[in-house]
Design a protein around this motif. Sequence first.
Motif, PDB file in Angstrom:
ATOM      1  N   LYS A  60     -48.679  60.445 -60.402  1.00  0.00           N
ATOM      2  CA  LYS A  60     -48.856  59.046 -60.774  1.00  0.00           C
ATOM      3  C   LYS A  60     -49.651  58.332 -59.684  1.00  0.00           C
ATOM      4  CE  LYS A  60     -47.821  55.622 -63.631  1.00  0.00           C
ATOM      5  NZ  LYS A  60     -48.164  55.614 -65.057  1.00  0.00           N
ATOM      6  N   ASP A  61     -49.234  58.523 -58.441  1.00  0.00           N
ATOM      7  CA  ASP A  61     -49.905  57.901 -57.299  1.00  0.00           C
ATOM      8  C   ASP A  61     -50.744  58.895 -56.507  1.00  0.00           C
ATOM      9  OD1 ASP A  61     -48.674  55.064 -57.240  1.00  0.00           O
ATOM     10  OD2 ASP A  61     -46.944  56.371 -57.470  1.00  0.00           O
ATOM     11  N   PHE A  62     -50.464  60.153 -56.633  1.00  0.00           N
ATOM     12  CA  PHE A  62     -51.263  61.182 -55.973  1.00  0.00           C
ATOM     13  C   PHE A  62     -51.137  62.486 -56.751  1.00  0.00           C
ATOM     14  CE2 PHE A  62     -47.033  61.639 -54.172  1.00  0.00           C
ATOM     15  CZ  PHE A  62     -46.844  63.010 -54.097  1.00  0.00           C
ATOM     16  N   ARG A  63     -52.143  63.329 -56.608  1.00  0.00           N
ATOM     17  CA  ARG A  63     -52.107  64.680 -57.174  1.00  0.00           C
ATOM     18  C   ARG A  63     -52.023  65.670 -56.014  1.00  0.00           C
ATOM     19  NH1 ARG A  63     -54.119  63.912 -62.428  1.00  0.00           N
ATOM     20  NH2 ARG A  63     -55.741  62.318 -62.633  1.00  0.00           N
ATOM     21  N   LEU A  64     -51.280  66.740 -56.208  1.00  0.00           N
ATOM     22  CA  LEU A  64     -51.296  67.797 -55.198  1.00  0.00           C
ATOM     23  C   LEU A  64     -52.624  68.543 -55.225  1.00  0.00           C
ATOM     24  CD1 LEU A  64     -47.655  69.209 -55.488  1.00  0.00           C
ATOM     25  CD2 LEU A  64     -48.603  67.701 -53.720  1.00  0.00           C
ATOM     26  N   ALA A  65     -53.234  68.666 -56.399  1.00  0.00           N
ATOM     27  CA  ALA A  65     -54.538  69.308 -56.537  1.00  0.00           C
ATOM     28  C   ALA A  65     -55.433  68.424 -57.393  1.00  0.00           C
ATOM     29  CB  ALA A  65     -54.391  70.685 -57.171  1.00  0.00           C
ATOM     30  N   TRP A  66     -56.635  68.133 -56.883  1.00  0.00           N
ATOM     31  CA  TRP A  66     -57.567  67.239 -57.569  1.00  0.00           C
ATOM     32  C   TRP A  66     -58.671  68.039 -58.247  1.00  0.00           C
ATOM     33  CZ3 TRP A  66     -57.048  61.895 -57.733  1.00  0.00           C
ATOM     34  CH2 TRP A  66     -56.021  61.372 -56.934  1.00  0.00           C
ATOM     35  N   PRO A  67     -59.320  67.442 -59.267  1.00  0.00           N
ATOM     36  CA  PRO A  67     -60.384  68.157 -59.974  1.00  0.00           C
ATOM     37  C   PRO A  67     -61.504  68.671 -59.080  1.00  0.00           C
ATOM     38  CG  PRO A  67     -59.706  66.252 -61.264  1.00  0.00           C
ATOM     39  CD  PRO A  67     -58.974  66.168 -59.951  1.00  0.00           C
ATOM     40  N   ASN A  68     -61.808  67.969 -57.967  1.00  0.00           N
ATOM     41  CA  ASN A  68     -62.897  68.424 -57.104  1.00  0.00           C
ATOM     42  C   ASN A  68     -62.428  69.473 -56.088  1.00  0.00           C
ATOM     43  OD1 ASN A  68     -61.519  66.883 -55.172  1.00  0.00           O
ATOM     44  ND2 ASN A  68     -63.418  66.119 -54.255  1.00  0.00           N
ATOM     45  N   GLY A  69     -61.173  69.895 -56.189  1.00  0.00           N
ATOM     46  CA  GLY A  69     -60.677  70.945 -55.315  1.00  0.00           C
ATOM     47  C   GLY A  69     -59.878  70.463 -54.125  1.00  0.00           C
ATOM     48  N   TYR A  70     -59.801  69.155 -53.905  1.00  0.00           N
ATOM     49  CA  TYR A  70     -59.055  68.657 -52.750  1.00  0.00           C
ATOM     50  C   TYR A  70     -57.556  68.836 -52.977  1.00  0.00           C
ATOM     51  CZ  TYR A  70     -57.440  65.784 -48.900  1.00  0.00           C
ATOM     52  OH  TYR A  70     -56.830  65.355 -47.750  1.00  0.00           O
ATOM     53  N   ALA A  71     -56.852  69.330 -51.970  1.00  0.00           N
ATOM     54  CA  ALA A  71     -55.408  69.498 -52.030  1.00  0.00           C
ATOM     55  C   ALA A  71     -54.764  68.434 -51.145  1.00  0.00           C
ATOM     56  CB  ALA A  71     -55.007  70.893 -51.564  1.00  0.00           C
ATOM     57  N   THR A  72     -53.991  67.556 -51.745  1.00  0.00           N
ATOM     58  CA  THR A  72     -53.324  66.499 -50.991  1.00  0.00           C
ATOM     59  C   THR A  72     -52.292  67.107 -50.051  1.00  0.00           C
ATOM     60  OG1 THR A  72     -53.611  64.925 -52.793  1.00  0.00           O
ATOM     61  CG2 THR A  72     -51.928  64.399 -51.157  1.00  0.00           C
ATOM     62  N   THR A  73     -52.376  66.754 -48.782  1.00  0.00           N
ATOM     63  CA  THR A  73     -51.441  67.279 -47.797  1.00  0.00           C
ATOM     64  C   THR A  73     -50.235  66.354 -47.657  1.00  0.00           C
ATOM     65  OG1 THR A  73     -52.474  66.102 -45.947  1.00  0.00           O
ATOM     66  CG2 THR A  73     -53.374  68.280 -46.521  1.00  0.00           C
ATOM     67  N   GLY A  74     -49.156  66.895 -47.115  1.00  0.00           N
ATOM     68  CA  GLY A  74     -48.030  66.043 -46.779  1.00  0.00           C
ATOM     69  C   GLY A  74     -48.429  64.963 -45.803  1.00  0.00           C
ATOM     70  N   PHE A  75     -49.336  65.298 -44.879  1.00  0.00           N
ATOM     71  CA  PHE A  75     -49.822  64.311 -43.906  1.00  0.00           C
ATOM     72  C   PHE A  75     -50.458  63.132 -44.628  1.00  0.00           C
ATOM     73  CE2 PHE A  75     -52.463  62.402 -40.700  1.00  0.00           C
ATOM     74  CZ  PHE A  75     -51.842  62.668 -39.482  1.00  0.00           C
TER      75      PHE A  75
END
Length: 338
Positions: free
Chosen positions: A56-71
Motif C-alpha cells: 500500500k505504502d511500499f513494495r518489497l519488489a518494484w517493476p523496475n527491479g528495485y528491492a525495498t530494503t528494511g533501511f
Amino acid sequence: MTLTVDQLSESELLARIFPRLPAGTSTLLGPGDDAAIISAPDGRTVISIDTQVQDKDFRLAWPNGYATTGFDVGWKAAAQNLSDINAMGAVATAMVVSLTLPGTTPVGWVEGLADGLGAAIAALGAESCSVAGGDLSGGSEIVVTVAVTGSLEGREPLLRSGAQPGDIIAVCGNLGFSAAGWALQESSIGAGSQTTALQKAARLFNRPEPPLEAGPAAAAAGATAMMDISDGLLRDAARLAAASGTRLDLNGVVLGREAEKLSECGRLLGLDPLQWVLTGGEDHGLLSTFPANAVLPCGFIGIGSVLSAGGGRPAVSIDGRNFKSVVDGAVGWDHFAV
C-alpha cells in the motif's frame, strides 16, 4: 541460509533490534518495562502517528527491479513522523515503533529497518529523539507504525488554521521529487540505465529529507500557519485554506521553476514534472504562511498569497485560475483511492 523471523523468539528478535536504536536525552526510561517514560519540560506534548503497509505504502519488489530494503522503510517511517512534529513548530523527543512481520521476513531486513530509523534520526538533525520502545506482532504482511512525541520548547504551536488574507504562502523542502521516484520505480528503467537525476528522485522517494530545522525557524519568524506536505501541494494547500477559512492563490512562474528541477526526470519518464510538483506526495516539506512584511527564513521560497474566502471561488487557484479538481479533492495522495 537466510535467517528469518520465525526462527527466533520475540525476545531474541528484540535483542537484535534494540541495540541498533538511538537513545535521546528526553527518554527517562526506555525499553524493558511495560511503558517508557519521556520528559516533558515544556508541560505540553505534541504527538503524531503514521503507518506504512506493505503493497500500500511500499513494495518489497518494484517493476523496475528495485528491492525495498528494511533501511528504506525505517528511514521513511522516521522521516514522515519527524516531519509531522516539525510542521507544528516542535522538536521531536521520542518514538515508539510497532512492527507486524510475516514469519518469513529475513532477520537482516528487520535489522536494516532499525538501522534506517536510527540513521534518519541522526542525519535529519533530530538527535534529541530516542526510540523508547515498541511492539512486535506476526501477520500476513509487513506493517510499520511509528508514534512520535515532540516538545514546543515554550513556543506556541503552528496550526493550519492561522493563515490570514494578505499573508505570503511559502514552502521549504523538496516538491515533486518523491513522486518522480515513485514513477521511476513503477517504470521499466532499471538501475543500470538511470541518470543522476533519476537516482536522486529514487533516493528521495525511498528516503525523504524533511527540513527539520525549518519548523522552529518558521515559528521564530512569525509564521501564521504551517503543515507538512505529505499528500501533494494542491491537496494540502486546500486543507490549509479550509482550516483557515481563506483562499490560496499560487504563483505559476515559481511553481514552473520548481518543475524545471525535475525536467530531466520528466523527459526520461515521459511525464509532466509540473504534475509531480502540484500533486506528488511524500516529499515532507513544509507549507507555511507568513505576514506580508515577514522576512522568510532560510530555505523558504514564496509561492503565492493568501486571499479572502467567498464569492464561490475554490480554495486553491494558480495565477487566479480555478482548479475544480482541487475543490473535489481529486488530486494528491489518498490512501483509500489507490
